[in-house]
Design an enzyme around this catalytic site. Sequence first.
Site, PDB file in Angstrom:
ATOM      1  N   ASP A  53      98.229   0.509   8.712  1.00 29.13           N
ATOM      2  CA  ASP A  53      99.603   0.727   8.229  1.00 29.13           C
ATOM      3  C   ASP A  53      99.917  -0.257   7.097  1.00 29.13           C
ATOM      4  O   ASP A  53     101.015  -0.219   6.528  1.00 29.13           O
ATOM      5  CB  ASP A  53     100.632   0.679   9.370  1.00 29.13           C
ATOM      6  CG  ASP A  53     100.695  -0.653  10.085  1.00 29.13           C
ATOM      7  OD1 ASP A  53      99.846  -1.523   9.826  1.00 29.13           O
ATOM      8  OD2 ASP A  53     101.623  -0.828  10.916  1.00 29.13           O
ATOM      9  N   SER A  54      98.928  -1.102   6.729  1.00 25.12           N
ATOM     10  CA  SER A  54      99.028  -1.875   5.487  1.00 25.12           C
ATOM     11  C   SER A  54      99.141  -0.938   4.292  1.00 25.12           C
ATOM     12  O   SER A  54      99.456  -1.373   3.185  1.00 25.12           O
ATOM     13  CB  SER A  54      97.812  -2.794   5.333  1.00 25.12           C
ATOM     14  OG  SER A  54      96.609  -2.071   5.525  1.00 25.12           O
ATOM     15  N   ASP A  92      95.959   3.214  12.554  1.00 25.86           N
ATOM     16  CA  ASP A  92      97.071   2.375  13.006  1.00 25.86           C
ATOM     17  C   ASP A  92      98.263   3.246  13.362  1.00 25.86           C
ATOM     18  O   ASP A  92      98.659   4.121  12.575  1.00 25.86           O
ATOM     19  CB  ASP A  92      97.516   1.491  11.829  1.00 25.86           C
ATOM     20  CG  ASP A  92      97.241   0.036  12.073  1.00 25.86           C
ATOM     21  OD1 ASP A  92      96.997  -0.357  13.222  1.00 25.86           O
ATOM     22  OD2 ASP A  92      97.280  -0.709  11.083  1.00 25.86           O
ATOM     23  N   LYS A 122      95.071   2.340  16.860  1.00 23.03           N
ATOM     24  CA  LYS A 122      95.287   0.900  17.066  1.00 23.03           C
ATOM     25  C   LYS A 122      96.770   0.651  17.295  1.00 23.03           C
ATOM     26  O   LYS A 122      97.614   1.188  16.560  1.00 23.03           O
ATOM     27  CB  LYS A 122      94.790   0.088  15.861  1.00 23.03           C
ATOM     28  CG  LYS A 122      95.104  -1.405  15.983  1.00 23.03           C
ATOM     29  CD  LYS A 122      94.278  -2.270  15.041  1.00 23.03           C
ATOM     30  CE  LYS A 122      94.792  -2.331  13.618  1.00 23.03           C
ATOM     31  NZ  LYS A 122      96.151  -2.898  13.489  1.00 23.03           N
ATOM     32  N   GLU A 124      99.716  -2.494  18.105  1.00 25.25           N
ATOM     33  CA  GLU A 124      99.990  -3.933  18.095  1.00 25.25           C
ATOM     34  C   GLU A 124     100.710  -4.334  19.384  1.00 25.25           C
ATOM     35  O   GLU A 124     101.609  -3.626  19.839  1.00 25.25           O
ATOM     36  CB  GLU A 124     100.882  -4.295  16.900  1.00 25.25           C
ATOM     37  CG  GLU A 124     100.206  -4.084  15.558  1.00 25.25           C
ATOM     38  CD  GLU A 124     101.071  -4.519  14.373  1.00 25.25           C
ATOM     39  OE1 GLU A 124     102.142  -5.125  14.578  1.00 25.25           O
ATOM     40  OE2 GLU A 124     100.662  -4.232  13.238  1.00 25.25           O
ATOM     41  N   GLU A 191      94.481 -11.451  14.574  1.00 25.36           N
ATOM     42  CA  GLU A 191      94.913 -11.730  13.200  1.00 25.36           C
ATOM     43  C   GLU A 191      95.555 -13.109  13.100  1.00 25.36           C
ATOM     44  O   GLU A 191      96.487 -13.437  13.841  1.00 25.36           O
ATOM     45  CB  GLU A 191      95.900 -10.641  12.732  1.00 25.36           C
ATOM     46  CG  GLU A 191      96.360 -10.877  11.295  1.00 25.36           C
ATOM     47  CD  GLU A 191      96.994  -9.669  10.626  1.00 25.36           C
ATOM     48  OE1 GLU A 191      97.005  -8.574  11.223  1.00 25.36           O
ATOM     49  OE2 GLU A 191      97.484  -9.827   9.485  1.00 25.36           O
TER      50      GLU A 191
HETATM   51  O1  KIV Z   1      97.176  -2.489   8.736  1.00 20.61           O
HETATM   52  C1  KIV Z   1      96.144  -3.156   8.591  1.00 20.61           C
HETATM   53  O2  KIV Z   1      95.493  -3.129   7.539  1.00 20.61           O
HETATM   54  C2  KIV Z   1      95.707  -3.996   9.698  1.00 20.61           C
HETATM   55  C3  KIV Z   1      94.595  -4.965   9.448  1.00 20.61           C
HETATM   56  C4  KIV Z   1      95.084  -6.087   8.626  1.00 20.61           C
HETATM   57  C5  KIV Z   1      93.957  -5.429  10.695  1.00 20.61           C
HETATM   58  O3  KIV Z   1      96.241  -3.909  10.772  1.00 20.61           O
END
Ligand code: KIV
Length: 273
Positions: A53-54, A92, A122, A124, A191
Amino acid sequence: MSTGQKTSGRVVTTKTVMTMKRAKEKIAMLTAYDFLTARYLDQVGIDIILVGDSVGNVVQGHETTLPVTVDDMIYHAKAVKRAVKNALIVVDMPFMSYQNSLDEAVRNCGRVMKEVGVGAVKLEGGAFISEKVRHLVEIGIPVMGHLGLTPQAINKFGTYEVRATSKQEADRLLKDARILQEAGVFSIVLEKIPAKLAKRVTDALDIPTIGIGAGPHCNGQVLVVYDMLGLTEEFKPRFVRRYGELAGDMRRSFRRYIQDVKSGEFPTLKESY
Ligand code: KIV
């Protein structure tokens, strides 16, 4: 469209990733949000591609990852999926797609699995998401955990500083990791936590840890692909190693193109029909 070299090699699954820890083989993971990047990563043998989600920061230009939607993730994950033959694709789940209720978590994670066809999602968080993790895993949705700096909780913490630096926070993170493992995650991203703590967690777990700013003792590493390529020039935390300087390369190419168009040097007759 030609995309170059053909991919060959092993197909990576969540099981492969767990076996890699036992075999002491390091796990290489990078993010991707588009077809061509995913293609090149897959061609050179990346183990896991994270559709992070980056995307909210590095593609959409937001300050945080909070505005990213499930539809955004599905759009980018579909582009990645079309390119990948071997790597495990992990998607994510964005802010507020799984936190509110088990129902919502199942619906949104289910959408990603069903509409894109990836290997895992994924999420969090620690203990507070463990019941959701247990249920998702039970119904056939593999989950990767994410502890330490969890960017979706930025408004709770107020900074992107190193996490779990006190003994109390470190003990809590280790406890969260154990709870997630027990709930069924197949691996955990750590992280921006001290390297010593990452080692403690890695040694305590049977499942692999994948570090970002968490030192050399994790079972694998992940970076945001635009950071390691040098595209996010102003972002210079010490944990990012730059393997390219593409921002400079892009500006140079764009400048030359503009000059060539303005001077009439491009296109030539050879480049015409
Ligand atoms: O969203 C993302 O890119 C991440 C990584 C930094 C692990 O969660």
